[in-house]
Design an enzyme around this catalytic site. Structure first.
Site, short mmCIF file in Angstrom:
data_model
loop_
_atom_site.label_atom_id
_atom_site.label_comp_id
_atom_site.label_asym_id
_atom_site.label_seq_id
_atom_site.Cartn_x
_atom_site.Cartn_y
_atom_site.Cartn_z
N SER A 97 -18.52 8.00 -1.03
CA SER A 97 -18.49 9.31 -0.37
C SER A 97 -18.13 9.12 1.09
O SER A 97 -18.41 8.07 1.67
CB SER A 97 -19.86 9.97 -0.43
OG SER A 97 -20.77 9.30 0.44
N ASP A 98 -17.48 10.12 1.69
CA ASP A 98 -17.40 10.09 3.15
C ASP A 98 -18.84 10.20 3.65
O ASP A 98 -19.75 10.61 2.91
CB ASP A 98 -16.52 11.22 3.69
CG ASP A 98 -16.05 10.89 5.13
OD1 ASP A 98 -16.66 10.01 5.77
OD2 ASP A 98 -15.08 11.52 5.59
N TRP A 99 -19.05 9.80 4.90
CA TRP A 99 -20.42 9.64 5.39
C TRP A 99 -21.19 10.97 5.38
O TRP A 99 -20.82 11.92 6.04
CB TRP A 99 -20.38 9.00 6.78
CG TRP A 99 -20.51 7.49 6.72
CD1 TRP A 99 -21.40 6.73 7.44
CD2 TRP A 99 -19.79 6.56 5.90
NE1 TRP A 99 -21.26 5.40 7.10
CE2 TRP A 99 -20.29 5.26 6.17
CE3 TRP A 99 -18.79 6.68 4.94
CZ2 TRP A 99 -19.82 4.12 5.52
CZ3 TRP A 99 -18.30 5.55 4.31
CH2 TRP A 99 -18.82 4.29 4.60
#
Ligand code: BGC
Length: 745
Positions: free
Chosen positions: A232-234
């Site tokens: 996932s993106d952060w």
């Protein structure tokens, strides 16, 4: 991971709690370990134009310092190089630094399309064209991963703006997604096999990318064969369980045990199949093959040289009147502008690299000038970020220096503050005080050159015609200062070309109608007509088109020949010659133009390119081989790529608007058997390859000539409507037979 057992065996023997534990990071940058299965966590770091490895405090906005690294030219510059080999040089060098710093996964490259010039993160993306982005991304990823570490290809997908990036829904039709926004991802995934793919923050057609089963499982894994892990993106994951179900394996960063409990509870309640957990855990565990075996040692000076070499290939010479460039050796120069002593290397945000060394343009220009018996006077001209205290004094000194010079070289551009992750730009304008300075200088200097430093394009109107030359240097990383100096003096020949059109006005850009969206949605209303696809198709004048870039020499393109080698493949050859006085690199841009098919096509689309080095007078014959995808469009009816039968013109363009050689071929293409029934239009029946002619005759159109407009009206009706309204005595069994024939064909 243990060599002797399969991932599935290991996972089946591992307690559920430990497997779930693997599915989110251990901390900000590392993944969890599973010692009993010999799985060690991997370490990630931002990139990709250099490492942002934080061995101290952590964050994803680059607020805390990172370790020193080489700051190579960011993607905006690499895009303008049109040279996959150079992208590969950066990839390899970043890979070596990753090994040296103990980084196993580099977060990048970003292959999102520059949909709007206002996107605040355009400096991190290569181009407005997916073929160019894809080719550069493939080369970068292959070269980096060949050094051992893996990459995270980001931001998947349709993440083309920063405004509300965490919540916005990018509403994009299927054809546009496939042809424009997914294409570069598809190429990198299928050709370079990245270790991981990063799911973006935004939604796509209402569903978060990180929860989008169609995107992460159907397209990414089932169609493209991706075998790595989706990260996932952060903090992008909203619904942890839905994300896992959709195919999102690893939530980053880690540290929130509560999320693990949600997953455990879902498994225990029978809402989430444990097999899903096993599969994701196995994919995450498999990342440990990217772990560096032993830290290497990097020759940072050699990397600085790479940074300079690449930078020199990226800058784009936009304008060069009266042969102002290259600068005459021995000339007295006025170098003007804060950016000449405080160079802009990159954009702001998570991709911000802490450069271990920086070339300062003013010093580099001075050193070359002195070598040739010339001289340099420097004047600051303006304060960056419009802090105007004392500006009039600065302007006065700049004008004085310009008036006393042979050539004034003004460094103008945007500060890092104006182009950063998380925010979009409000306009394309240069700061007003810089525009005023350029105009004032050009009035008094015998010749004026402007060197631009910006992460995304800037508006040139209002001052363009006042100056003799413009070198668009974008952001060139730590070696940019030397590269610019060498380009200005002709020690190197500019060879960059725009990877993004420069419009006359922002409002000319079709995206402006729908950017950055409203009420949580941004509608990609321009469809596939992104960037030059819009401008060239609709004849919208631009200041400089996609693909534009001047050189200190001239090139001639001739004798283009194209030969269809099958139903959907073409061989092309074309001759290019350096017709000028100095050696240089030329980008041969091959576009395909067609009106074939059931969809509206852009007037031309880039399908291949190559950058060649030619000595003066040297000629070369280049060969290209185009496969079916170069001619295909995404057909939403059959949900696949289709090559429509018809005529295709192969065009070599000096840029996306200027065709310098062309040849046409006929392609047999695909025969698409679409089923028809009574609710299909009469047109669909008529156009069907198997039953079209019989239908025409059956309805009696073969006997009498009917006016075109009447026929058009008939074609638009459904067969049922036509039969009712016309009262035509058509036997049902004949229609049934024809319908059946469409099912068989
Ligand atoms: C960015 C990513 C980056 C991550 C980690 C996010 O905010 O969108 O590109 O890799 O932070 O720093």
């Amino acid at each position: 991971m243990s060599e002797s057992k399969t991932a599935a065996q290991v996972m089946s023997e591992t307690p559920i709690e430990k497997k779930v534990n693997l599915l989110s990071g251990q901390d900000f940058w590392t993944t969890e370990s599973l010692p009993e299965a010999h799985v060690q966590g991997v370490r990630m770091s931002d990139g990709p134009h250099g490492l942002r490895h934080q061995s101290g405090s952590h964050d994803h906005l680059a607020m805390f310092a990172s370790d020193l690294a080489t700051c190579f030219p960011p993607a905006v510059a690499v895009g303008s190089s049109w040279d996959p080999e150079l992208a590969g040089h950066i990839g390899a060098a970043v890979g070596r630094e990753a090994v040296a710093q103990g980084v196993d996964i580099v977060l990048g490259p970003g292959v999102n399309i520059k949909r709007s010039p206002l996107c605040g993160r355009n400096f991190e993306y290569y181009a407005e064209d997916p073929h160019l982005s894809g080719a550069l991304g493939v080369a970068f990823v292959r070269a980096l991963q060949a050094e051992g570490p893996g990459v995270s290809l980001k931001h998947f997908a349709a993440n083309n703006q920063e405004t509300n990036r965490q919540t916005i829904s990018s509403d994009v039709d299927a054809r546009t997604l496939r042809e424009i926004y997914l294409l570069a991802f598809e190429r990198v995934i299928t050709e370079a096999r990245p270790a991981t793919v990063m799911a973006s923050y935004n939604k796509i057609n209402g569903v978060f990318a990180s929860q989008n089963h169609w995107l992460l499982t159907q397209v990414l894994r089932e169609e493209w064969g991706f075998e790595g892990a989706v990260v996932s993106d952060w903090n992008a994951v909203v619904d942890r369980v839905a994300a896992l179900r959709a195919g999102m394996d690893l939530e980053m960063p880690g540290g929130d045990a509560g999320r693990d409990h949600e997953v455990l509870a879902a498994v225990r309640a029978g809402e989430l199949d444990e097999a899903v957990v096993d599969q994701s855990a196995a994919r995450v565990a498999a990342l440990d093959r990217f772990r560096a075996s032993a830290p290497g040692v990097v020759d940072m000076d050699a990397h600085h040289d790479v940074a300079r070499e690449v930078a020199a290939e990226c800058a784009v010479l936009l304008r060069n009147e009266r042969t102002t460039l290259p600068l005459r050796r021995g000339a007295h120069l006025a170098v003007i502008g804060r950016l000449a002593i405080e160079p802009r290397l990159q954009g702001g945000g998570s991709a911000n690299v802490n450069p271990y060394r920086v070339d300062v343009p003013e010093q580099e220009i001075r050193s070359i000038a002195q070598q040739y018996g010339g001289s340099v006077t420097f004047a600051e001209g303006y304060h960056l970020d419009g802090d105007d205290g004392g500006a009039s004094e600065l302007v006065g000194a700049a004008i004085q220096a310009a008036a006393a010079s042979d050539v004034a070289v003004v460094f103008a551009g945007l500060s890092e503050r104006r182009e950063a992750e998380g925010v979009d730009r409000e306009s394309l304008d240069l700061p007003a005080e810089q525009v005023a300075l350029i105009r004032a200088v050009s009035e008094v200097a015998p010749r004026t050159v402007v060197v631009l430093s910006n992460g995304g394009i800037v508006q040139l109107e209002g001052w363009h015609d006042d100056v003799d030359a413009i070198l668009e240097a974008f952001v060139l990383g730590q070696g940019g200062g030397r590269a610019v100096a060498e380009l200005l003096f002709g020690e190197r020949n500019p060879s960059g070309h725009l990877a993004e059109s420069i419009p006359l006005r922002l409002e000319d850009h079709a995206s402006t109608l729908n950017f950055p969206g409203e009420m949580g949605h941004v509608r990609y209303g321009e469809g596939v007509f992104v960037g030059y696809r819009q401008f060239s198709t609709f004849g919208v004048p631009v200041r400089y088109p996609f693909g534009h870039g001047l050189s200190y020499t001239t090139f001639c393109t001739r004798s283009l020949e194209a030969l269809a080698t099958g139903a959907d493949t073409v061989q092309i050859q074309v001759e290019v010659e350096n017709t000028g006085e100095v050696a240089g690199k030329h980008v041969v841009q091959l576009y395909v133009s067609t009106a074939a098919g059931a969809v509206r096509r852009p007037v031309r689309e880039l399908r291949e390119f190559v950058k060649v080095y030619l000595e003066p007078g040297q000629r070369e014959t280049l060969h290209f081989s185009l496969g079916r995808r170069a001619f295909a469009y995404w057909d939403i009816d059959v949900d696949q790529w289709v090559v429509a039968p018809g005529s295709y013109t192969l065009q070599v363009g000096a840029d996306a608007h200027t065709v310098v050689a062309e040849a046409s071929v006929e392609l047999a293409g695909d025969v698409i058997a679409r089923e028809v029934d009574l609710d299909s239009t009469v047109g669909a029946w008529f156009d069907h390859p198997a039953i079209g002619e019989s239908t025409f005759q059956l309805l009696g159109f073969g006997q009498a000539a009917i006016p075109e407009e009447q026929l058009a009206m008939v074609r638009s009706m459904t067969m049922r409507q036509f039969l009712t309204m016309s009262g035509a005595p058509v036997p049902t069994e004949n229609l049934d037979e024809l319908i059946a024939a469409t099912r068989r064909s």
